[in-house]
Design a protein around this motif. Structure first.
Motif, mmCIF file in Angstrom:
data_model
loop_
_atom_site.group_PDB
_atom_site.id
_atom_site.type_symbol
_atom_site.label_atom_id
_atom_site.label_comp_id
_atom_site.label_asym_id
_atom_site.label_seq_id
_atom_site.Cartn_x
_atom_site.Cartn_y
_atom_site.Cartn_z
ATOM 1 N N LYS A 115 0.825 -1.258 -0.236
ATOM 2 C CA LYS A 115 0.103 0.493 0.141
ATOM 3 C C LYS A 115 0.968 0.917 0.034
ATOM 4 C CE LYS A 115 -4.255 -2.002 2.260
ATOM 5 N NZ LYS A 115 -5.091 -2.143 3.342
ATOM 6 N N VAL A 116 0.365 2.519 -0.372
ATOM 7 C CA VAL A 116 0.611 3.678 -0.296
ATOM 8 C C VAL A 116 -0.455 4.592 -0.040
ATOM 9 C CG1 VAL A 116 2.081 3.275 -2.314
ATOM 10 C CG2 VAL A 116 -0.152 4.538 -3.227
ATOM 11 N N TYR A 117 0.158 5.612 0.551
ATOM 12 C CA TYR A 117 -0.250 6.579 0.741
ATOM 13 C C TYR A 117 -0.841 7.541 -0.510
ATOM 14 C CZ TYR A 117 1.026 7.174 5.335
ATOM 15 O OH TYR A 117 1.326 7.141 7.147
ATOM 16 N N LYS A 118 -2.663 7.106 -0.220
ATOM 17 C CA LYS A 118 -3.374 8.175 -1.353
ATOM 18 C C LYS A 118 -2.728 9.390 -1.569
ATOM 19 C CE LYS A 118 -7.936 7.781 -3.070
ATOM 20 N NZ LYS A 118 -9.263 7.503 -2.662
ATOM 21 N N PRO A 119 -2.915 9.940 -2.873
ATOM 22 C CA PRO A 119 -2.703 11.017 -3.332
ATOM 23 C C PRO A 119 -3.223 11.795 -2.426
ATOM 24 C CG PRO A 119 -2.240 10.023 -5.193
ATOM 25 C CD PRO A 119 -3.203 9.425 -3.996
ATOM 26 N N GLY A 120 -3.594 13.102 -1.448
ATOM 27 C CA GLY A 120 -4.082 14.408 -0.747
ATOM 28 C C GLY A 120 -3.183 15.209 0.099
ATOM 29 N N PHE A 121 -4.043 16.234 -0.283
ATOM 30 C CA PHE A 121 -2.888 17.735 0.787
ATOM 31 C C PHE A 121 -3.195 17.498 1.994
ATOM 32 C CE2 PHE A 121 -4.018 18.696 -3.456
ATOM 33 C CZ PHE A 121 -2.856 19.342 -4.660
ATOM 34 N N LYS A 122 -4.473 16.916 2.775
ATOM 35 C CA LYS A 122 -4.191 16.529 4.091
ATOM 36 C C LYS A 122 -3.352 15.837 4.418
ATOM 37 C CE LYS A 122 -8.848 19.766 4.024
ATOM 38 N NZ LYS A 122 -9.219 20.008 4.654
ATOM 39 N N LYS A 123 -2.115 15.845 5.318
ATOM 40 C CA LYS A 123 -1.647 15.010 5.747
ATOM 41 C C LYS A 123 -2.152 14.514 6.762
ATOM 42 C CE LYS A 123 3.133 16.225 4.424
ATOM 43 N NZ LYS A 123 4.527 16.008 4.265
ATOM 44 N N ASN A 124 -2.835 14.842 7.814
ATOM 45 C CA ASN A 124 -2.937 14.329 8.739
ATOM 46 C C ASN A 124 -4.182 12.960 8.427
ATOM 47 O OD1 ASN A 124 -4.418 16.655 8.074
ATOM 48 N ND2 ASN A 124 -4.830 17.034 10.703
ATOM 49 N N LYS A 125 -4.575 13.600 7.495
ATOM 50 C CA LYS A 125 -6.157 13.230 7.051
ATOM 51 C C LYS A 125 -6.125 11.862 5.557
ATOM 52 C CE LYS A 125 -9.238 16.623 8.532
ATOM 53 N NZ LYS A 125 -10.465 17.382 8.499
ATOM 54 N N ARG A 126 -4.866 11.579 5.237
ATOM 55 C CA ARG A 126 -4.217 11.009 4.267
ATOM 56 C C ARG A 126 -4.662 9.049 4.795
ATOM 57 N NH1 ARG A 126 1.536 12.278 1.681
ATOM 58 N NH2 ARG A 126 0.192 10.843 -0.115
ATOM 59 N N LYS A 127 -5.347 8.850 3.277
ATOM 60 C CA LYS A 127 -6.095 7.379 4.034
ATOM 61 C C LYS A 127 -4.916 6.042 2.726
ATOM 62 C CE LYS A 127 -10.353 8.560 3.727
ATOM 63 N NZ LYS A 127 -11.865 7.953 3.098
ATOM 64 N N LYS A 128 -4.558 4.908 3.127
ATOM 65 C CA LYS A 128 -4.572 4.369 2.256
ATOM 66 C C LYS A 128 -4.728 3.464 1.855
ATOM 67 C CE LYS A 128 -0.966 3.221 7.145
ATOM 68 N NZ LYS A 128 -1.136 2.179 7.177
ATOM 69 N N THR A 129 -3.731 3.055 0.169
ATOM 70 C CA THR A 129 -5.353 3.118 -0.247
ATOM 71 C C THR A 129 -3.499 1.518 -1.291
ATOM 72 O OG1 THR A 129 -6.112 2.968 -2.679
ATOM 73 C CG2 THR A 129 -4.600 4.394 -2.474
ATOM 74 N N ARG A 130 -4.208 0.559 -1.873
ATOM 75 C CA ARG A 130 -3.216 -0.148 -2.892
ATOM 76 C C ARG A 130 -2.944 0.592 -4.105
ATOM 77 N NH1 ARG A 130 -3.497 -5.362 -1.198
ATOM 78 N NH2 ARG A 130 -5.024 -5.600 -0.400
ATOM 79 N N PHE A 131 -1.603 0.317 -4.577
ATOM 80 C CA PHE A 131 -0.820 1.404 -5.556
ATOM 81 C C PHE A 131 -1.710 1.429 -6.534
ATOM 82 C CE2 PHE A 131 2.634 2.542 -9.160
ATOM 83 C CZ PHE A 131 2.505 3.617 -8.805
ATOM 84 N N LYS A 132 -1.808 -0.262 -6.760
ATOM 85 C CA LYS A 132 -2.548 -0.737 -7.888
ATOM 86 C C LYS A 132 -3.783 0.347 -8.806
ATOM 87 C CE LYS A 132 -4.576 -5.165 -6.522
ATOM 88 N NZ LYS A 132 -4.521 -6.691 -6.370
ATOM 89 N N LYS A 133 -4.713 0.320 -7.224
ATOM 90 C CA LYS A 133 -6.066 1.711 -7.793
ATOM 91 C C LYS A 133 -5.854 2.706 -8.679
ATOM 92 C CE LYS A 133 -8.478 -1.188 -4.212
ATOM 93 N NZ LYS A 133 -9.330 -1.428 -2.670
ATOM 94 N N LEU A 134 -4.404 3.049 -8.436
ATOM 95 C CA LEU A 134 -4.533 4.501 -8.858
ATOM 96 C C LEU A 134 -4.010 4.702 -10.265
ATOM 97 C CD1 LEU A 134 -1.593 5.689 -5.886
ATOM 98 C CD2 LEU A 134 -4.594 5.662 -6.549
ATOM 99 N N SER A 135 -3.872 3.780 -10.611
ATOM 100 C CA SER A 135 -3.699 3.498 -12.475
ATOM 101 C C SER A 135 -3.965 2.246 -12.789
ATOM 102 C CB SER A 135 -2.116 3.856 -12.932
ATOM 103 O OG SER A 135 -1.337 2.553 -12.623
ATOM 104 N N SER A 136 -4.220 2.246 -14.584
ATOM 105 C CA SER A 136 -4.813 0.762 -14.961
ATOM 106 C C SER A 136 -3.604 -0.132 -15.041
ATOM 107 C CB SER A 136 -5.142 1.541 -16.941
ATOM 108 O OG SER A 136 -3.942 1.939 -17.025
ATOM 109 N N THR A 137 -2.401 0.485 -15.118
ATOM 110 C CA THR A 137 -1.453 -0.761 -15.022
ATOM 111 C C THR A 137 -1.126 -0.817 -14.156
ATOM 112 O OG1 THR A 137 0.670 1.557 -15.686
ATOM 113 C CG2 THR A 137 -1.003 -0.035 -17.604
ATOM 114 N N ALA A 138 -1.218 -0.014 -12.685
ATOM 115 C CA ALA A 138 0.033 -0.529 -11.414
ATOM 116 C C ALA A 138 0.951 -0.399 -11.617
ATOM 117 C CB ALA A 138 -1.116 -1.579 -10.833
ATOM 118 N N GLY A 139 1.897 -0.050 -13.016
ATOM 119 C CA GLY A 139 2.985 0.485 -12.595
ATOM 120 C C GLY A 139 4.137 1.460 -13.075
ATOM 121 N N ILE A 140 4.479 1.486 -12.981
ATOM 122 C CA ILE A 140 6.310 2.790 -13.213
ATOM 123 C C ILE A 140 6.734 2.540 -14.985
ATOM 124 C CG2 ILE A 140 7.873 4.062 -11.858
ATOM 125 C CD1 ILE A 140 6.030 1.832 -10.090
ATOM 126 N N VAL A 141 7.166 3.599 -15.295
ATOM 127 C CA VAL A 141 7.545 3.936 -16.580
ATOM 128 C C VAL A 141 9.140 3.081 -16.236
ATOM 129 C CG1 VAL A 141 8.423 5.876 -16.959
ATOM 130 C CG2 VAL A 141 7.956 4.528 -18.889
#
Length: 539
Positions: free
Chosen positions: A499-525
């Motif tokens: 998991k990673v922290y989900k993008p968001g500007f309020k650091k004390n309220k950021r949620k965790k999420t699976r990186f694969k949920k953030l894009s279609s490939t779940a990858g880095i170029v």
């Protein structure tokens, strides 16, 4: 655009005002080389989550011949004379410079290195612009403001709905900018008061953290000022950063959201008439920082003992100035895409975006034109920490609101370390709309007048992918745009943690999420894996 090239000044101002901007400027430390060319490095060899560009050159490409690839950068201005870029700038082979004649009959006079769609033939250029929502609200408020919605015809309903959406966003942004103005003024007053009180005690005009570390006094009020300053300085606060945020806030109120500000009058065109020709050949123009930075990531000359190494070695950058300090216009984007296609670009990088696209049909037609002509388009996902599946970031790969383009890639921003902060705090995301992530946090590249800096934004992830695409095509020029896209998306490095922290500007309220949920490939170029795959499939 909304706005590429602006300021994120760190934890203090971010948490104080909750007002993160789009592209982000970090404090640049000349002695800290960790960020130098990091986007070219490898998570395996270097333990840095770059795009594995250097590894591709060293292990797969050192004995191969390459072909020059033209990459169009649709952006703000560009310093085509930068010491680390000038040798990789596109030159129009069919145009004679400075003869005031359209030698190649492409409709653009003396377009030696590209074109500027934000100027006129007299050499005047637009630096600042409204946001699109400002333009829409201004243009249609007299028409729709006091109208009974039940009286609106079916033909006008789409326009009315666009107006209502723009009005809502406009006043949200206006109120936020006004609130930020007050908060900045209060912060400035508090900071100046504390600084003056402590400076008077120290009898100095310049305070640093070491001055405060061992500070002791029985004056409780004075110690409060000391504690406040220590808190600021220890979290990276600088007066320059505060000034930059104040400047941006003033730009919002004076230009982006100012209904009386109408700079387009110097061009005098019809925003819906794609057939009009306008502009000039000044691809630098005012505000060339963003476009120069983007171009450097793609094509700064490699291994020349200057600055940085761009991703692609055998590349020519076509400079197309379309993006002001504010939101780009749909017609300019459409004409820029068509210009790139017609003048030989095989890849187009687009590091810009906005909330509403009133002439989307013009951009859609241009995107379809690019696909028909086998041109790959790379687009930045945006920097509002939003889900693009739910909140569109225009332009998009979905034309006519439903058809997905096959030669389009959307890119989110990733960081240097594979920790919980791997997905950039600001990056937009979307399992359907964002294809992959690429280095975009603390990236070092070029600024005008032979300068360099470190910036963050999806604006700088996109050119990493554009550079990788150019690298693939330069060694495998027979590949189609669709094939290059398939190779890039099928060869990503997968994020190593759960998991990673989900993008968001309020650091004390950021949620965790699976990186694969953030894009279609779940990858880095990965340039290395992409070249491997190209070799396997197409050699």
């Amino acid at each position: 655009m909304n706005k590429t090239g602006l300021i994120f000044i760190g934890f203090i101002l971010l948490t104080s005002f909750g007002n993160a901007q789009n592209d982000t400027s970090e404090i640049f430390n000349e002695n800290n080389n960790i960020y130098h060319n990091w986007y070219n490095k490898s998570p395996i060899e270097d333990e840095i989550f770059g795009a594995e560009v250097d590894k591709a050159y060293a292990e797969l490409l050192h004995n191969k011949k390459s072909t020059t690839i033209v990459v169009a950068v649709i952006d703000g201005g560009m310093d085509i004379h930068h010491e680390d870029l000038k040798d990789n700038i596109w030159v129009n082979p069919n145009e004679i410079p400075n003869n005031n004649i359209d030698d190649d009959n492409n409709g653009y006079i003396d377009d030696m290195h590209g074109w500027n769609f934000l100027g006129n033939s007299a050499g005047e250029n637009i630096a600042n612009e409204n946001l699109e929502v400002t333009r829409i609200y201004r243009n249609y408020k007299d028409r729709f403001e006091n109208l009974d919605p039940r009286s609106i015809s079916d033909i006008e309903k789409p326009l009315y709905e666009t107006y209502q959406k723009a009005k809502k966003i406009y006043f949200e942004k206006l109120n936020e900018a006004k609130d930020t103005k007050k908060q900045l003024e209060t912060f400035r007053d508090n900071y100046e008061t504390s600084k003056n009180e402590v400076s008077s005690y120290h009898e100095t005009d310049s305070l640093i953290i070491s001055d405060l570390s061992n500070f002791k006094s029985d004056d409780k009020d004075l110690m409060k000022h000391v504690s406040f300053l220590k808190f600021l300085y220890s979290n990276g606060f600088t007066e320059d950063a505060l000034e930059e945020m104040e400047d941006h806030n003033n730009e919002e109120l004076d230009y982006h959201l100012n209904l009386d500000f109408q700079p387009r009058q110097i061009i005098g065109d019809n925003p819906t008439d794609i057939s009009e020709n306008y502009g000039n050949n000044n691809v630098y123009g005012p505000k060339a920082e963003h476009g120069t930075f983007v171009a450097g990531i793609i094509g700064a000359v490699r291994n020349n003992d200057l600055g940085i190494n761009g991703v692609a070695s055998d590349v020519k950058i076509m400079a197309i100035k379309t993006v002001p300090n504010g939101d780009e216009r749909d017609k300019d984007v459409a004409k820029a895409i068509r210009y790139a296609v017609d003048n030989g670009a095989r890849i187009i990088n687009m590091s810009f975006g906005k909330d509403i696209s009133p002439q989307k049909y013009l951009v859609d037609d241009a995107i379809k034109y690019a696909q028909e002509n086998d041109v790959l388009m790379i687009h930045a996902a945006g920097n509002e920490a939003l889900n693009n599946d739910k909140v569109p970031h225009y332009p998009t790969k979905f034309v006519d609101h439903k058809t997905e383009m096959e030669t389009w890639i959307t890119v989110g921003a990733s960081a240097i370390k594979g920790d919980m902060e791997f997905a950039a705090i600001f990056s937009n995301y979307g399992r359907k709309t964002v294809d992959l992530f690429a280095p975009g946090v603390d990236v070092k590249s070029l600024l005008p007048e032979d300068h360099y800096d470190i910036l963050s934004g999806t604006s700088f992830s996109s050119p990493v992918v554009a550079g990788v695409a150019a690298l693939i095509l330069s060694y495998y020029p027979e590949l189609s745009a669709r094939e290059v896209k398939e190779i890039i998306l099928s060869s990503t490095n997968q994020y190593p943690r759960t998991k990673v922290y989900k993008p968001g500007f309020k650091k004390n309220k950021r949620k965790k999420t699976r990186f694969k949920k953030l894009s279609s490939t779940a990858g880095i170029v990965s340039a290395y894996k992409a070249i491997q795959l190209a070799e396997e499939k197409y050699q």
